[in-house]
Design an enzyme around this catalytic site. Structure first.
Site, PDB file in Angstrom:
ATOM      1  N   GLU A   1       1.001  -1.117  -0.008  1.00  0.00           N
ATOM      2  CA  GLU A   1      -0.006   0.042   0.008  1.00  0.00           C
ATOM      3  C   GLU A   1       0.859   1.430  -0.026  1.00  0.00           C
ATOM      4  O   GLU A   1       1.935   1.368   0.626  1.00  0.00           O
ATOM      5  CB  GLU A   1      -1.069  -0.029   1.134  1.00  0.00           C
ATOM      6  CG  GLU A   1      -2.382  -0.356   0.901  1.00  0.00           C
ATOM      7  CD  GLU A   1      -2.362  -1.936   1.296  1.00  0.00           C
ATOM      8  OE1 GLU A   1      -3.402  -2.565   0.860  1.00  0.00           O
ATOM      9  OE2 GLU A   1      -1.475  -2.542   1.741  1.00  0.00           O
ATOM     10  N   THR A   2       0.195   2.211  -0.799  1.00  0.00           N
ATOM     11  CA  THR A   2       0.829   3.547  -0.703  1.00  0.00           C
ATOM     12  C   THR A   2      -0.183   4.565   0.065  1.00  0.00           C
ATOM     13  O   THR A   2      -1.278   4.464  -0.741  1.00  0.00           O
ATOM     14  CB  THR A   2       1.290   4.260  -1.956  1.00  0.00           C
ATOM     15  OG1 THR A   2       2.441   3.324  -2.301  1.00  0.00           O
ATOM     16  CG2 THR A   2       1.889   5.531  -2.010  1.00  0.00           C
TER      17      THR A   2
END
Length: 285
Positions: A46-47
């Site tokens: 995830e970002t």
């Protein structure tokens, strides 16, 4: 345009352990396709994108922010470790002066607060219901082979399937599993599974109340090292099974990590963890 970006290892106090997330500080709105391209470039599970909600806000003084999460392939409605990483960037790097923070997200308001050397996340708790194993027998077979299963549950709110291994097994059995993630995707004939939790009861003489691993190839994540969102389901399940409100979980992926779980009476769960920031810089767009 320069965008400050950080890589933070979440749910650990050691670098290169736990679950890494990229965190971007956003002054102005970014188009969705740019967020997705950045997330693909970062190539982590995830970002996170932290956005100021008002032009006069600063990352060091505001107590409320917008927060979104993207995997390398899509936006997701909830992510625990990237929320922990985001709070760490604000508290420890931006020196945010507030003792608690509020994030406006696709899953409603989420909260983070400092507690000693931990950050506590306040998330909605998600219950699960018994699932007929025959309906997902191919997926279970692909995931755990011929191992004995003690329970199967499904969380409709999160689209997560929970498979509990027989209590006679130990941690090493869970750690030895090597499911083929492409086969996992093909083996789900229901179309309703977006994540697979495999969990195991802790032994009486150990430090942990339960162990788990989490797979989400449906979201472009073969195996997630440490997963806060999965613990919104696990916390509810194991609290019911063990008769406990306070629990310690070990997610025994290759990187590994641990979470302190506190099940509350208001339908929410507190998850406490530590973080290590291993990289800081700027994206040049």
């Amino acid at each position: 345009m320069q965008i400050p970006v950080f890589t933070v290892d979440a749910f650990t106090n050691k670098p290169f352990c736990g679950n890494p997330a990229a965190v971007c500080l956003i002054e102005d709105e970014l188009q969705d396709d740019i967020c997705q391209k950045i997330s693909s470039e970062m190539n982590l599970s995830e970002t996170a994108y932290i956005k100021k909600l008002n032009s006069k806000d600063t990352f060091s003084s505001a107590s409320r922010f917008g927060l979104r999460w993207f995997t390398p392939t899509r936006e997701v409605p909830l992510c625990g470790h990237a929320t922990l990483a985001s709070a760490a960037v604000l508290f420890y790097i931006q020196k945010n002066s507030n003792s608690s923070l509020t994030f406006e997200t696709l899953s409603g308001e989420l909260y983070a607060r400092l507690s000693g050397d931990h950050i506590v996340l306040d998330f909605p708790m998600h219950t699960s219901t018994p699932q007929d194993p025959q309906e997902v027998k191919e997926l279970i077979k692909t995931a755990v082979g011929d191992l004995a299963i003690q329970d199967v549950r499904y969380s409709s709110a999160t689209k997560k399937l929970l498979v509990r291994l027989c209590d006679t097994y130990n941690r090493s059995v869970l750690e030895s599993l090597k499911p083929d993630t492409e086969s996992l995707m093909k083996s789900d004939s229901t179309g309703k599974v977006a994540g697979l939790i495999i969990t195991l009861k802790g032994n009486q003489n150990g430090n942990y109340d339960f162990y788990c691993r989490y797979f989400s190839p449906w979201n472009g994540i073969p195996e997630d090292p440490v997963t806060g969102s999965a613990h919104t389901v696990l916390g509810s399940y194991w609290s019911e099974q063990l008769g406990k409100k306070e629990m310690l979980s070990c997610q025994c992926s290759r990187r590994g990590g641990q979470l302190k779980i506190s099940v509350r009476g208001d339908g929410r769960v507190d998850m406490a963890g530590q973080t290590v920031t291993v990289l800081s810089g700027n994206l040049m767009l």
